[in-house]
Design a protein around this motif. Structure first.
Motif, PDB file in Angstrom:
ATOM      1  N   VAL A 150      18.019   8.569  10.799  1.00  0.00           N
ATOM      2  CA  VAL A 150      18.961   8.302  11.890  1.00  0.00           C
ATOM      3  C   VAL A 150      18.774   6.863  12.340  1.00  0.00           C
ATOM      4  CG1 VAL A 150      19.602   8.943  14.242  1.00  0.00           C
ATOM      5  CG2 VAL A 150      18.969  10.710  12.587  1.00  0.00           C
ATOM      6  N   ALA A 151      17.525   6.421  12.366  1.00  0.00           N
ATOM      7  CA  ALA A 151      17.223   5.058  12.789  1.00  0.00           C
ATOM      8  C   ALA A 151      16.186   4.470  11.849  1.00  0.00           C
ATOM      9  CB  ALA A 151      16.695   5.052  14.222  1.00  0.00           C
ATOM     10  N   ALA A 152      16.238   3.133  11.717  1.00  0.00           N
ATOM     11  CA  ALA A 152      15.260   2.463  10.858  1.00  0.00           C
ATOM     12  C   ALA A 152      14.191   1.769  11.700  1.00  0.00           C
ATOM     13  CB  ALA A 152      15.954   1.445   9.961  1.00  0.00           C
ATOM     14  N   ILE A 153      14.485   1.607  12.987  1.00  0.00           N
ATOM     15  CA  ILE A 153      13.557   0.920  13.891  1.00  0.00           C
ATOM     16  C   ILE A 153      13.386   1.792  15.132  1.00  0.00           C
ATOM     17  CG2 ILE A 153      13.233  -1.121  15.349  1.00  0.00           C
ATOM     18  CD1 ILE A 153      13.355  -2.182  12.648  1.00  0.00           C
ATOM     19  N   ALA A 154      12.167   1.889  15.622  1.00  0.00           N
ATOM     20  CA  ALA A 154      11.941   2.570  16.891  1.00  0.00           C
ATOM     21  C   ALA A 154      11.239   1.612  17.839  1.00  0.00           C
ATOM     22  CB  ALA A 154      11.107   3.822  16.694  1.00  0.00           C
ATOM     23  N   VAL A 155      11.768   1.531  19.064  1.00  0.00           N
ATOM     24  CA  VAL A 155      11.146   0.712  20.103  1.00  0.00           C
ATOM     25  C   VAL A 155      10.556   1.679  21.112  1.00  0.00           C
ATOM     26  CG1 VAL A 155      11.537  -1.018  21.888  1.00  0.00           C
ATOM     27  CG2 VAL A 155      12.838  -1.113  19.752  1.00  0.00           C
ATOM     28  N   VAL A 156       9.231   1.664  21.247  1.00  0.00           N
ATOM     29  CA  VAL A 156       8.565   2.598  22.152  1.00  0.00           C
ATOM     30  C   VAL A 156       7.941   1.810  23.301  1.00  0.00           C
ATOM     31  CG1 VAL A 156       6.815   4.381  22.372  1.00  0.00           C
ATOM     32  CG2 VAL A 156       8.103   4.149  20.228  1.00  0.00           C
ATOM     33  N   ILE A 157       8.508   2.005  24.506  1.00  0.00           N
ATOM     34  CA  ILE A 157       7.992   1.304  25.685  1.00  0.00           C
ATOM     35  C   ILE A 157       7.175   2.304  26.495  1.00  0.00           C
ATOM     36  CG2 ILE A 157       8.607  -0.076  27.689  1.00  0.00           C
ATOM     37  CD1 ILE A 157      11.331  -0.573  26.305  1.00  0.00           C
ATOM     38  N   HIS A 158       5.902   2.029  26.636  1.00  0.00           N
ATOM     39  CA  HIS A 158       5.014   2.977  27.310  1.00  0.00           C
ATOM     40  C   HIS A 158       5.173   2.893  28.825  1.00  0.00           C
ATOM     41  CE1 HIS A 158       3.024   4.187  23.674  1.00  0.00           C
ATOM     42  NE2 HIS A 158       2.979   2.911  23.304  1.00  0.00           N
ATOM     43  N   ALA A 159       4.793   3.974  29.502  1.00  0.00           N
ATOM     44  CA  ALA A 159       4.834   3.987  30.966  1.00  0.00           C
ATOM     45  C   ALA A 159       3.896   2.893  31.478  1.00  0.00           C
ATOM     46  CB  ALA A 159       4.407   5.357  31.480  1.00  0.00           C
ATOM     47  N   GLY A 160       4.300   2.219  32.528  1.00  0.00           N
ATOM     48  CA  GLY A 160       3.474   1.167  33.101  1.00  0.00           C
ATOM     49  C   GLY A 160       3.723  -0.193  32.492  1.00  0.00           C
ATOM     50  N   PHE A 161       4.785  -0.305  31.708  1.00  0.00           N
ATOM     51  CA  PHE A 161       5.112  -1.566  31.039  1.00  0.00           C
ATOM     52  C   PHE A 161       5.349  -2.676  32.062  1.00  0.00           C
ATOM     53  CE2 PHE A 161       8.409  -4.337  29.058  1.00  0.00           C
ATOM     54  CZ  PHE A 161       7.700  -4.760  27.950  1.00  0.00           C
ATOM     55  N   GLU A 162       6.224  -2.374  33.048  1.00  0.00           N
ATOM     56  CA  GLU A 162       6.568  -3.398  34.040  1.00  0.00           C
ATOM     57  C   GLU A 162       5.362  -3.724  34.927  1.00  0.00           C
ATOM     58  OE1 GLU A 162      10.497  -4.204  36.540  1.00  0.00           O
ATOM     59  OE2 GLU A 162       9.419  -2.427  37.219  1.00  0.00           O
ATOM     60  N   ARG A 163       4.607  -2.666  35.290  1.00  0.00           N
ATOM     61  CA  ARG A 163       3.443  -2.858  36.157  1.00  0.00           C
ATOM     62  C   ARG A 163       2.427  -3.782  35.476  1.00  0.00           C
ATOM     63  NH1 ARG A 163       1.245   2.273  36.245  1.00  0.00           N
ATOM     64  NH2 ARG A 163      -0.131   1.453  34.621  1.00  0.00           N
ATOM     65  N   ASP A 164       2.183  -3.506  34.190  1.00  0.00           N
ATOM     66  CA  ASP A 164       1.237  -4.336  33.437  1.00  0.00           C
ATOM     67  C   ASP A 164       1.694  -5.793  33.403  1.00  0.00           C
ATOM     68  OD1 ASP A 164      -0.471  -2.317  32.905  1.00  0.00           O
ATOM     69  OD2 ASP A 164       0.293  -1.908  30.883  1.00  0.00           O
ATOM     70  N   LEU A 165       2.992  -5.968  33.163  1.00  0.00           N
ATOM     71  CA  LEU A 165       3.514  -7.327  33.065  1.00  0.00           C
ATOM     72  C   LEU A 165       3.328  -8.073  34.375  1.00  0.00           C
ATOM     73  CD1 LEU A 165       6.890  -7.279  31.103  1.00  0.00           C
ATOM     74  CD2 LEU A 165       4.772  -8.414  30.477  1.00  0.00           C
ATOM     75  N   SER A 166       3.678  -7.425  35.490  1.00  0.00           N
ATOM     76  CA  SER A 166       3.607  -8.153  36.754  1.00  0.00           C
ATOM     77  C   SER A 166       2.170  -8.292  37.246  1.00  0.00           C
ATOM     78  CB  SER A 166       4.509  -7.502  37.814  1.00  0.00           C
ATOM     79  OG  SER A 166       4.390  -6.114  37.735  1.00  0.00           O
ATOM     80  N   ASN A 167       1.270  -7.451  36.751  1.00  0.00           N
ATOM     81  CA  ASN A 167      -0.135  -7.613  37.124  1.00  0.00           C
ATOM     82  C   ASN A 167      -0.866  -8.603  36.227  1.00  0.00           C
ATOM     83  OD1 ASN A 167       0.263  -5.809  39.088  1.00  0.00           O
ATOM     84  ND2 ASN A 167      -0.785  -4.098  38.089  1.00  0.00           N
ATOM     85  N   GLY A 168      -0.125  -9.167  35.301  1.00  0.00           N
ATOM     86  CA  GLY A 168      -0.751 -10.152  34.436  1.00  0.00           C
ATOM     87  C   GLY A 168      -1.580  -9.558  33.332  1.00  0.00           C
ATOM     88  N   ARG A 169      -1.398  -8.273  33.117  1.00  0.00           N
ATOM     89  CA  ARG A 169      -2.104  -7.686  31.966  1.00  0.00           C
ATOM     90  C   ARG A 169      -1.183  -7.741  30.755  1.00  0.00           C
ATOM     91  NH1 ARG A 169      -4.243  -3.892  35.724  1.00  0.00           N
ATOM     92  NH2 ARG A 169      -2.519  -2.464  35.348  1.00  0.00           N
ATOM     93  N   SER A 170      -1.750  -7.533  29.597  1.00  0.00           N
ATOM     94  CA  SER A 170      -0.870  -7.501  28.446  1.00  0.00           C
ATOM     95  C   SER A 170      -0.275  -6.102  28.329  1.00  0.00           C
ATOM     96  CB  SER A 170      -1.631  -7.905  27.184  1.00  0.00           C
ATOM     97  OG  SER A 170      -2.293  -6.804  26.646  1.00  0.00           O
ATOM     98  N   ALA A 171       1.029  -6.060  28.162  1.00  0.00           N
ATOM     99  CA  ALA A 171       1.746  -4.790  28.152  1.00  0.00           C
ATOM    100  C   ALA A 171       2.069  -4.422  26.715  1.00  0.00           C
ATOM    101  CB  ALA A 171       3.031  -4.924  28.962  1.00  0.00           C
ATOM    102  N   PRO A 172       1.507  -3.342  26.219  1.00  0.00           N
ATOM    103  CA  PRO A 172       1.763  -2.993  24.824  1.00  0.00           C
ATOM    104  C   PRO A 172       3.210  -2.557  24.599  1.00  0.00           C
ATOM    105  CG  PRO A 172       0.374  -1.343  25.864  1.00  0.00           C
ATOM    106  CD  PRO A 172       0.605  -2.410  26.888  1.00  0.00           C
ATOM    107  N   LEU A 173       3.765  -3.024  23.501  1.00  0.00           N
ATOM    108  CA  LEU A 173       5.107  -2.611  23.098  1.00  0.00           C
ATOM    109  C   LEU A 173       4.997  -2.156  21.655  1.00  0.00           C
ATOM    110  CD1 LEU A 173       8.221  -2.496  23.367  1.00  0.00           C
ATOM    111  CD2 LEU A 173       8.253  -4.835  22.521  1.00  0.00           C
ATOM    112  N   GLN A 174       5.289  -0.882  21.447  1.00  0.00           N
ATOM    113  CA  GLN A 174       5.125  -0.352  20.102  1.00  0.00           C
ATOM    114  C   GLN A 174       6.447  -0.400  19.343  1.00  0.00           C
ATOM    115  OE1 GLN A 174       3.782   3.669  20.020  1.00  0.00           O
ATOM    116  NE2 GLN A 174       3.334   3.570  17.823  1.00  0.00           N
ATOM    117  N   ILE A 175       6.396  -0.940  18.146  1.00  0.00           N
ATOM    118  CA  ILE A 175       7.586  -0.996  17.291  1.00  0.00           C
ATOM    119  C   ILE A 175       7.271  -0.249  16.003  1.00  0.00           C
ATOM    120  CG2 ILE A 175       9.117  -2.508  15.970  1.00  0.00           C
ATOM    121  CD1 ILE A 175       9.504  -3.091  18.810  1.00  0.00           C
ATOM    122  N   ILE A 176       8.114   0.685  15.655  1.00  0.00           N
ATOM    123  CA  ILE A 176       7.929   1.377  14.370  1.00  0.00           C
ATOM    124  C   ILE A 176       9.062   0.952  13.444  1.00  0.00           C
ATOM    125  CG2 ILE A 176       7.882   3.608  13.209  1.00  0.00           C
ATOM    126  CD1 ILE A 176       6.887   4.690  16.010  1.00  0.00           C
TER     127      ILE A 176
END
Lengths: 377, 378
Positions: free
Chosen positions: A94-120
């Motif tokens: 159905v899809a060739a690419i999956a973008v998986v954004i984990h919970a806490g993505f925005e929080r991590d970004l604004s707290n200056g932590r690295s926010a994991p973004l999973q791509i399959i």
């Protein structure tokens, strides 16, 4: 000599004209292949089917997804609710690419932590996967830079991610990176080779099989005249093929032709001589049409695949790269692409033209020798 | 239908293949040779992209950057240029696919403003190679930038932890090494089967016409159905042997991962062979001249398998009308099945759609083939 050659040529053209389906068989597949090739042959990566699993549901995560969509490279075709759904969508194509954004993505970004973004990435089609990954890298880098710029303290004049080297890529000869411009000139050469070699090989073997070769042998015609009479019609047909297919490429697919028509003509003539020579040579090794076809197929398909028409010669193993040196199509593709897209002339293309001339001379020479001995015996 | 007559027909056809060295060559040697050539030759993995460098500045920094392009094996510096005209000449002659131009004030710009540009000129004639090379180049530049940014942050007292960064974690499924061979070779098997199968069968009836043995065949009590089955049976065996050899080569020689079931593969291959042989037979019955028959067979198999089966050019990237057209391109189903079984480990259930496609094709083609042959001389 000219008298006999004229008689021979007239016989050949009559034979082609009398075969009612011959013209159909020559032109229709050519035009169809040209059209299909022009539309189907593409390695570009647009609108890749993408599934999104957004577990964050935040402004940042939505902005990231919209970056993907805005690039035009990715189409969100499904929104998954959990990892299992992502897995199923990839498994079922159905899809060739999956973008998986984990919970806490925005929080991590604004707290200056690295926010994991999973791509399959479905790597089945490695080429699409590789190019898609490089687009994803760019999109994420862009997104990162924007986020950082927003979050950076106002006193800093520059956003850190903008620091550094800015790579400006300038594609020459094909500024729109349009695949058609690459493939159409390649198709012109490939189709012509396929047609001219088989026509030439068959024409002679047919005489042998039907038994008319003996009649020609007892006539006063000489081997050279016989070969000229057999090759000139197919040389002309090949030239007609090139003109017809080039016209479709230029008028229908809008491929630019910025070079010199004279260079093109010289390249085409040498290439056709080589192709006709190849057909002749194959015919001297076949007793029946079926054998001719087998031989033709044996050689023409590898010549077609190993010419650089789609698969870069540089990506082949060394042994195959050497093999391509005896492939006239390889040189013709260089010439035809250079004339169409680069507009370069004899000064640059002489080695390729010389190689085709040498191949043509060798193949025609061997054929004449083989014919002479077979006609005398 | 009598089994005895069918077997006699099959025996005659087998003898004919066996005694004709060229037919044997097509049947046995050709698949091996094509597999070798295509297996090695059909690759899109361009490594060591030829790159020219025009370093106008020639400073310590610019040289350091140039050396980064050489490291990693993605690029091979094939030329050092000294003028803009040199860039043009190198591009025209094709000595390099990309040329990196570092401007004369590169280090000064970077030191004073924090940013500086590098120009990368590409010979975009081969669009795919250009795309891949651009991706590599951007990767190298990203590494360089990470270093520069770290230095800048250290100098300006901004610690890296203050900046939220997206940590991209890509993972590749099914073909982890992104080796184009794993993607292409299963498709190559389909192409070889299609070409060899149709070539062999396309001449089986027209040969009888041209050699004048058709009269003899018609005067025997053999029925049209027996002729078809008798003629196709030996070729079916040949086709399955060829398929087994090619598939074994793919797994054991080219190391393409095989994750699915052999039984599913066998079923799909048998269906596909049936379709291919049926098409060859149909052509052979309809077209009496051997030349025309083999030409038509070539066009009917070569074009769809190489262009529209998705074996190299992805179907989902084609224009919609062409995508619709691929639904009647039978190799498409087999290529999908092969890739699914090889790389994804798909089961019979996962593959029901392409399998159904093949079944429909097989039924229709065999039905047409069975009706095509008439015991008449006109």
């Amino acid at each position: 000599m000219f008298e006999r050659l004229r008689a021979m040529l007239m016989k050949e053209f009559l034979q082609i004209r009398r075969d009612r389906t011959a013209v159909m068989r020559m032109i229709v597949p050519l035009v169809i292949q040209m059209l299909v090739f022009g539309y189907a042959a593409t390695f570009t990566v647009h609108h890749v089917a993408t599934v999104v699993l957004d577990l964050d549901q935040s402004q940042a995560s939505r902005s990231l997804v919209s970056h993907f969509v805005a690039s035009g490279r990715f189409d969100v075709v499904a929104t998954a609710r959990d990892g299992a759904e992502v897995q199923r969508d990839i498994d079922e194509d159905v899809a060739a690419i999956a973008v998986v954004i984990h919970a806490g993505f925005e929080r991590d970004l604004s707290n200056g932590r690295s926010a994991p973004l999973q791509i399959i990435v479905d790597g089945t089609n490695s080429n699409t996967a590789l190019i898609a990954l490089s687009y994803i890298n760019q999109i994420v880098a862009q997104f990162s830079a924007e986020q950082a710029a927003r979050l950076l303290p106002p006193h800093s004049s520059l956003a850190a991610p903008q620091i550094g080297v800015n790579l400006q890529t300038v594609p020459w000869f094909n500024p729109g990176l349009d695949d058609t411009w690459f493939f159409i000139p390649g198709v012109i050469g490939s189709l012509t080779l396929l047609q001219v070699v088989s026509l030439t090989a068959f024409a002679i073997v047919r005489e042998r099989e039907v038994g008319t070769l003996e009649q020609i042998m007892v006539s006063p015609i000489r081997p050279v005249e016989f070969i000229l009479g057999k090759t000139v019609p197919f040389f002309l047909i090949g030239l007609g093929d090139i003109v017809l297919v080039s016209a479709i490429g230029i008028a229908w697919f809008r491929v630019p032709f910025i070079g010199d028509a004279l260079v093109m003509l010289a390249g085409s003539a040498l290439f056709l001589l080589a192709a006709v020579g190849m057909g002749l040579l194959l015919s001297t090794y076949s007793k029946t049409q079926q054998q001719a076809f087998a031989l033709n197929f044996f050689f023409v398909n590898p010549f077609f695949i190993l010419s650089g028409f789609a698969f870069p010669i540089a990506a082949m193993p060394k042994a195959l790269q050497w093999f391509t040196l005896i492939n006239p199509l390889r040189y013709f593709l260089v010439v035809i692409r250079a004339v169409f897209l680069k507009g370069v002339g004899f000064a640059v293309l002489w080695p390729d033209l010389a190689a085709m001339a040498a191949l043509a001379a060798v193949m025609l020479g061997i054929s004449v020798l083989r014919f002479r001995s077979s006609l005398q015996s | 239908m009598k089994l005895r007559r069918l077997l006699a027909m099959a025996y005659k056809e087998t003898l004919q293949i066996w005694r004709d060295p060229r037919s044997l060559a097509i049947a046995l040697i050709m698949p091996l040779m094509q597999m070798g050539l295509l297996g090695y030759g059909v690759s899109l993995d361009i490594k060591q992209v030829p790159l020219c460098i025009y370093d106008q500045e020639n400073s310590q920094l610019s040289r350091a950057i140039v050396s980064r392009f050489d490291a990693g094996g993605w690029f091979a510096t094939t030329g050092v240029l000294h003028s803009q005209a040199g860039v043009r000449a190198a591009m025209d002659a094709g000595t390099c696919i990309g040329a990196v131009v570092i401007p004369v004030d590169f280090s000064r710009q970077l030191a004073s403003t924090g940013t500086a540009s590098i120009q990368a000129v590409f010979d975009a004639t081969d669009v795919n190679t250009t795309n891949i090379a651009q991706g590599y180049l951007q990767g190298v530049v990203a590494q360089i930038n990470a270093q520069i940014q770290a230095q800048w942050q250290a100098a300006h007292g901004v610690s890296a932890s203050q900046l939220g960064q997206v940590d991209l974690q890509p993972s590749t499924w099914f073909n982890q090494t992104l080796d184009s061979r794993n993607f292409i070779i299963p498709g190559v098997v389909a192409v070889i089967l299609a070409l060899v199968g149709a070539q062999l069968t396309s001449l089986t009836v027209s040969r009888e016409w041209e050699r004048g043995t058709m009269e003899q065949l018609i005067s025997t009590p053999v029925t049209a159905l027996e002729v078809m089955l008798g003629k196709l049976l030996p070729y079916f065996v040949v086709g399955m042997v060829d398929a087994a050899v090619c598939l074994a080569l793919a797994v054991y020689w080219f190391d393409v991962p095989f994750r699915g079931s052999v039984l599913t593969l066998f079923a799909a291959t048998a269906l596909f062979s049936l379709v291919i042989l049926g098409i060859g037979y149909l052509i052979s019955v309809r077209i009496r001249s051997q030349l025309a028959a083999s030409q038509v067979a070539l066009y009917v198999t070569l074009l769809p398998t190489t262009l529209l089966s998705g074996y190299t050019f992805p179907i989902d990237q084609m224009p919609k009308p062409i995508q619709a057209l691929t639904l009647v391109v039978y190799p498409r189903y087999y290529v999908t099945i092969l890739r699914g079984i090889f790389l994804k480990g798909s089961s019979l259930v996962d593959l029901w759609q392409p399998l159904l496609g093949l079944v429909i094709f097989a039924v229709v083609i065999v039905w047409l083939a069975a009706r095509a042959f008439h015991k008449r001389l006109d």
